[in-house]
Scaffold this active site. Sequence first.
Site, PDB file in Angstrom:
ATOM      1  N   SER A 209     -10.892  60.424 104.088  1.00  0.00           N
ATOM      2  CA  SER A 209     -10.065  59.371 103.499  1.00  0.00           C
ATOM      3  C   SER A 209      -9.259  60.004 102.380  1.00  0.00           C
ATOM      4  O   SER A 209      -9.824  60.503 101.411  1.00  0.00           O
ATOM      5  CB  SER A 209     -10.926  58.229 102.957  1.00  0.00           C
ATOM      6  OG  SER A 209     -10.121  57.302 102.247  1.00  0.00           O
ATOM      7  N   ARG A 210      -7.945  60.005 102.518  1.00  0.00           N
ATOM      8  CA  ARG A 210      -7.104  60.690 101.535  1.00  0.00           C
ATOM      9  C   ARG A 210      -6.940  59.882 100.251  1.00  0.00           C
ATOM     10  O   ARG A 210      -6.392  60.377  99.283  1.00  0.00           O
ATOM     11  CB  ARG A 210      -5.740  60.998 102.147  1.00  0.00           C
ATOM     12  CG  ARG A 210      -5.847  61.915 103.368  1.00  0.00           C
ATOM     13  CD  ARG A 210      -4.494  62.384 103.878  1.00  0.00           C
ATOM     14  NE  ARG A 210      -4.657  63.172 105.089  1.00  0.00           N
ATOM     15  CZ  ARG A 210      -4.507  62.704 106.309  1.00  0.00           C
ATOM     16  NH1 ARG A 210      -4.189  61.440 106.475  1.00  0.00           N
ATOM     17  NH2 ARG A 210      -4.678  63.479 107.367  1.00  0.00           N
TER      18      ARG A 210
END
Length: 354
Positions: A209-210
């Site tokens: 998850s950026r």
Amino acid sequence: MIPLGRGQRELIIGDRGTGKTAIAVDAIINQRATDVICVYAAVGQKASTVAQVVDAVRRYGAPDRCLFVIGEANAAPGLQWLTPYSACTMAEYFMGRGRDVLLVIDDLTKHAAVYRQVSLLLRRPPGREAYPGDIFYIHSRLLERAAKLAPELGGGSLTALPIAETQAGNISAYIPTNLISITDGQIYLDPRLFYEDQKPAVDIGKSVSRVGGKTQAPVLKALSESLRLEYAQFLELEVFTRFGTMVDERTRKVIEHGKRIRVVLRQPQFAPLTLGEEVALLVALSQGVLDNLPLERIGDFLGGLGAWLRTDCPEAAALGDEARPLSDDLRARLTASLNALARTLGPASQGSQQ
């Protein structure tokens, strides 16, 4: 380990039959105690598959806050192509009125195939892998509608969970790489883990998850920071010890601890955990509460945790999304409560029950 914030676009990707839709449906069901509106778009799915999703939401979720937009596999290609746009428009309607919306698109691989079909019928020149050259633009324009609006614009949000199918785990194919580059991260489901009964079959090495931990509840972020590293170390050691290599006591403890992490990360379908239960499980792992509990009894520990917390440690059970990291006093009381639960399931009590 994979935080998801409102307004984010998180791709769920994996081979056919590895539980992609199950994760999305659990995310919908988990909104039953919130005011989030859920929109599920079925693109090119069988009627029986869609019926199972609708039935699951009716039985376990909040169907009065769910919309289902369906373009079945036997529908006209044009209708299937319009399905995700129609669903996204409905979601935007509520977002514009200050509501939080979760949009699931199942799935964009079939949507790309339908768009290819329509384009070839229109005699548009095919590009890579016979897909039209603008397929990237088509999907990016759709998914970039996901956003979190500023308070002066109403404060609504649209969170997108697009789903994509891979062939033999090939995430470097044309459509998967397109979608990975558009979204804020991906949850990759590994067929090997699925067939080993590790469900959900999330591969932590390929999932990311950026947005990061800023979207997590502070109490959860403080407890989960080291979980990915501990689990990755265990997986590496487990492969090494499969060859029958002798290990020292410290390595054996790491492996036994990792096995308990793996069991805790398993989750039955249609049974999402509350934040209090998640926090309690992470405390149990970090404090070694489960290390002396037989692996076959951990399932009983997980099954009885919710009811135990509500009676023995209600303050932990009532933790909400804004909860700060645990105080020393609450952590000590929660650890004592978890130890008491583990003692009821330990080897001695197991033998007496038999």
